[in-house]
Structures are given as C-alpha cells and as structure tokens.
Enzyme design. Structure first.
Site, mmCIF file in Angstrom:
data_model
loop_
_atom_site.group_PDB
_atom_site.id
_atom_site.type_symbol
_atom_site.label_atom_id
_atom_site.label_comp_id
_atom_site.label_asym_id
_atom_site.label_seq_id
_atom_site.Cartn_x
_atom_site.Cartn_y
_atom_site.Cartn_z
ATOM 1 N N GLU A 147 11.854 2.841 8.362
ATOM 2 C CA GLU A 147 10.442 2.804 8.760
ATOM 3 C C GLU A 147 10.298 2.229 10.166
ATOM 4 O O GLU A 147 10.863 1.189 10.484
ATOM 5 C CB GLU A 147 9.673 1.934 7.757
ATOM 6 C CG GLU A 147 8.228 1.665 8.120
ATOM 7 C CD GLU A 147 7.601 0.588 7.247
ATOM 8 O OE1 GLU A 147 6.372 0.579 7.128
ATOM 9 O OE2 GLU A 147 8.353 -0.245 6.687
ATOM 10 N N LYS A 150 2.192 7.193 6.186
ATOM 11 C CA LYS A 150 2.154 6.182 5.131
ATOM 12 C C LYS A 150 0.753 6.074 4.531
ATOM 13 O O LYS A 150 -0.234 5.922 5.260
ATOM 14 C CB LYS A 150 2.604 4.836 5.701
ATOM 15 C CG LYS A 150 2.728 3.720 4.678
ATOM 16 C CD LYS A 150 3.287 2.464 5.348
ATOM 17 C CE LYS A 150 3.457 1.326 4.378
ATOM 18 N NZ LYS A 150 4.010 0.108 5.029
ATOM 19 N N CYS A 173 7.869 2.338 2.639
ATOM 20 C CA CYS A 173 7.747 0.916 2.322
ATOM 21 C C CYS A 173 6.816 0.654 1.126
ATOM 22 O O CYS A 173 7.174 0.912 -0.005
ATOM 23 C CB CYS A 173 7.308 0.142 3.568
ATOM 24 S SG CYS A 173 7.718 -1.614 3.505
#
Length: 515
Positions: free
Chosen positions: A285, A344, A395
């Site tokens: 990430e 995300k 994440c």
C-alpha cells in the site's frame, strides 16, 4: 476474550468467555424485576466486559504514538493515541451493552432457556452486522478463532463470519443456562424438603444443556473439518506465479527525499530480481508515495524497470480525482500502461480522513501527511488484470468481508491485499494476517499479502499460510497460486443466516408470550 487474538492467540477461551456475562445479565435482570438493583449497575456489567475484550484486543492502536514525524508534539501524540484507543474500545463495548439491554428487555418474561439462547445469538449476530456496516470494525467474535481454528473458520463459507459468531454465542449461552439452571434448582432444593426427589430432574436438565452445547460444538467442528478436508484442485493452466516485495520503509522517512529514494531503489531492485521468474509482482500500500497516474511516474527507475522487463506490476500508490487523492492499487502492464485501478473503500478514521471535518478538521488535521483529502473508493469496484479478475483489499478493507464477497461473486479468482502497518507492533501485523486468512477461507480463494514491514504472506483457500515474511526486514519472495472460480454459499447468498435467526427469534418470542 481479549486473550483470544494475537499476540496470545488463546482461541479456545472464546467458547466459554461470554458465559459469565450471560449469567450476570440474566441474574441482574431478575434483581431489577424485584427492584433490588439499580439500573446503572446492570449497564456497568456488559460495559466492563466489552471494554475488557475490545480494549485488550485493540491495544495495538496505541502504536500510532509517537507521531512526532508528522509534526505532532510528543504529549499531543500520546493524547491522540489514547483518545483513538479509548474511542474504538468504547465503540465495541457499546455493542455488548446494547446486546445486554436488548437481551434483558426481550426476555424479561421468558422462562425458556433455549429461547433465550436463540434470541441472544440472533441479537449478537444482528448487532455485529450493524456495527460491521460502519467505519469502525475489527473485533468480531468470529475473529477470535483466526488463524488457529481453521476447521471452525470454514463455517464462514456457509454464511460468512456471522456463522462462526453464532456458534460461539450459542455455545456460551447454553453453558450459561446450564449454570443458571443448576443454581436455581439448588436454591429451590435448599428452600424445600424435596431435595431427593428433585435432584435427578435438576441433574438431567443441567446435563441436557451441557450436552446440547457439546453436541453443537463437536458437530460444527466436524462440518468445518469436512469443508477443510476437501482437496484443492490446482490445474496447471490456473497457475499464476506472483512476486512479493516487502520494502521495509519506515513511515517517518517515507515522505522525505531520503525515504522516497530508498523506496524507489528497493522496489526497483526487487522487481528486477523477481521479473525473470514470475508472471506479476505486487508491492505494498502506497509503496511509491506519489500520484501514479500523473507524469511524475515516468521519470522513476521503477517505471523504467517495468518497461524494460515487461512483467505486470501491482503498484500501491496514490490516484487523483479532481482536487482529492485516492489510496489505490494499480495494474501496470509490461508496457507501462495503467490497466486497472482499485481505490481503497474503508479509509481509516482520523488516519486517512477526518470524520465531521467541518468540526474536527482544524484540531486534528496534522494526523494526515497529505496536502489533499483522501476520498473513499466505491463499494462496487471491479479489478480486471491480464490474468483474470482479482479481488482487492487495501489495508483496513481486510476487516470488511462484504467487500471481498462482492468481488468474488463478480468473478474474482484470487485475492491481492496491499497494506502498510509500519507504525504498529507485531500484534497488529498478526491480527491483520488473521483477517486476510478469514477472507481467503470465506471466498475459497488464494490470497497474496504484500505489506511494508511485515507480515507479507501467501494463504491458500483452506487458510493455511504457505509463506509468511519476517518483521521489519526487506524481503522478496515468489510463490505460485491458483486462480479459482468456485462459489461458496456465502459468496452466492451473503449472510443469509442472521436474518433467519432474527425471524425465528421473533416467531419464538411471539408464540411464547401468547402462550
């Protein structure tokens, strides 16, 4: 219950740790009925239990301190870390308190232990679904079984993580009801002269609840073991060899010139080393902390290495949408073109975006190292690659199973997750690995994890960790995974169990009260 997660991992405590609270809720409810107890003490019991579980399991959040590298003074950083830990702990404790209040109110006239167990199980699953639909979620009761109890985690293939949660709550409830029944019978026996005649009935009912609990426990583990024992079909044509680069770039230097250069050099050399033996390479990430879909990427050595070697790369970086940024994963073809982009969805509150920014923005905007606001990705994204459709999590996305289920139902054949846990301890890294492991089992997919500082890894569809990196080291690794197109019941129908439990609870409660 807090000891069930990393770093202790005592998963077996989950099957008994809720029972004491269940007993206290039932007993305190009875005291309230005869006005022997103040209501505030009743509220205190589940609140303390919830604080204990969520507070212990989530103590790693304090690892965000110190944030002096962001320009936050040491004492202010400590205060922010304590606030974050306290807030999310109380948010989890609110779920437990809400459950206890609803359980006490709904069952205030119920004399049936089995109906109490049914309603209590349905309520907990319903509340976890509600909490899990928001922005703050990590510690489902099902999470207590990962990564150790792989057999029971396979129940997630039936109706998602709430299947495991339902099993844990129901068995705890039956154990608690057995204790309550034994205590009630003992009190009744002591107050009468019928101890001899009532003893056999007391024993049979008490043993009956424990027997049901043991039967469910064993039966569900056998079902899970049956799913776990199914062989994995791995045809050669479905093979995909993926290279993983764990860059090990500390956050405190990541946005400095020195950190930038170290990141470019590390990922470039790792890519060149892996390119001759893999089909694609994945990096963590925001591994390259610049806007990838802007011209500045062209001058980087990493971009040049992609064009020279012609191997696909999944690159963690920032995307641009108007004046705002996205935390994204890009598919970069061997020609250097952007093939696909995933943004995300679940941004970290306070860390990546500021809730109620109009009120809090001026107070805590130093938490973000970015000049622009990060914005959420859309819920229904599809991520195509030259090797087929993939399932992506960045994440914090890992804690939300519905994101993975949707992508699997849309044809995702393997899981790619990119994370950066650099400022946290091994406890958080272990828990993050456990989240991705659950997603792999629920969707019946291979999962590849690329993290900044640990633990990168490869997980097969049965939740077995095929490889895991060390912590705070630079590592590269190549591993063969297999694309799959199977559909578990959970992928096909979602969490169908929770609505059924809620409907059955409502019907049972209505019939019992009518009678």
């Amino acid at each position: 219950m807090g000891l069930t997660t990393a770093p202790v991992g005592a998963w077996f405590f989950a099957w008994i740790a809720l029972a004491p609270l269940w007993v206290l809720v039932v007993e305190e409810r009875k005291k309230l009925e005869v006005k022997e107890q103040k209501k505030r003490k009743f509220f205190l019991l589940p609140l303390l239990w919830g604080i204990s579980y969520h507070g212990v399991a989530l103590f790693w959040i304090t690892g965000i301190h110190p944030m002096t590298w962001l320009g936050v003074p040491w004492l202010a950083s400590l205060a922010i870390a304590f606030f974050c830990w306290t807030f999310i702990t109380l948010w989890g404790a609110a779920l437990v308190t809400t459950w206890a209040i609803c359980q006490a109110w709904i069952n205030r006239n119920s004399k049936s232990a089995l109906i109490r167990v049914l309603i209590g199980t349905a309520l907990w699953c319903g509340l976890e679904s509600l909490w899990g639909s928001g922005s703050l979620w990590w510690t489902s009761l099902s999470f207590t079984q990962s990564p150790h109890n792989l057999a029971i985690l396979h129940l997630g293939q039936i109706s998602g993580p709430n299947t495991v949660t339902a099993a844990i709550v129901a068995i705890n409830g039956l154990i608690a009801e057995a204790f309550i029944n034994r205590k009630e019978r003992q009190e009744k026996t002591n107050s009468t002269s019928s101890s001899i005649s009532s003893a056999p009935g007391r024993f049979l009912l008490h043993a009956g609840y424990l027997g049901i609990a043991a039967g469910i426990f064993v039966g569900l583990h056998l079902i899970g073991f049956g799913l776990y024992s199914r062989p994995l079909l791995q045809p050669p044509e479905a093979a995909l060899k993926v290279g993983i680069i764990q860059g090990n770039i500390p956050n405190k230097i990541k946005f400095d010139r020195a950190g930038w250069e170290r990141a470019i050099e590390g990922y470039t050399s790792g890519y060149k080393a892996l390119a001759p033996e893999v089909d694609a390479v994945i990096i963590p990430e925001t591994a390259l902390p610049f806007v990838w879909n802007q011209p500045e990427r062209v001058g980087s050595s990493f971009y040049s290495a992609i064009k020279e070697n012609g191997v696909v790369a999944w690159v963690g970086g920032f995307g641009k949408q108007g004046n705002n940024l996205t935390n994204s994963l890009f598919t970069i073809t061997g020609k250097g073109d952007i093939f696909s982009q995933y943004d995300k969805v679940k941004l970290v509150p306070l860390g990546e975006y500021i809730p109620f920014e109009q009120f809090l923005g001026k107070i805590i905007d130093k938490l973000s190292p970015l000049d622009a606001q990060l914005i959420h990705g859309k819920q229904n994204q599809i991520f195509n690659t030259p090797f087929g459709r993939a399932i992506i999590g960045i994440c914090y996305d890992s804690a939300f199973p519905e994101l993975f289920r949707h992508q699997a139902a849309a044809g995702g054949q393997f899981i790619l997750t990119a994370s950066n846990d650099a400022h946290y301890t091994s406890t958080m890294m272990g828990q993050h690995h456990a989240q991705d492991l659950m997603r792999a089992i629920e969707t019946d997919r291979w999962a590849v994890r690329a993290t900044n500082t640990g633990f990168s890894g490869v997980i097969d569809p049965h939740g077995r960790t095929q490889w895991i990196s060390r912590m705070n080291t630079y590592e590269i690794h190549a591993h063969t995974i297999y694309r799959r197109q199977t559909e578990t019941l959970y992928v096909r129908w979602g969490d169908w169990l929770t609505p059924i439990l809620l409907v059955l609870s409502g019907i049972s409660w209505f019939i019992f009260n009518r009678r």
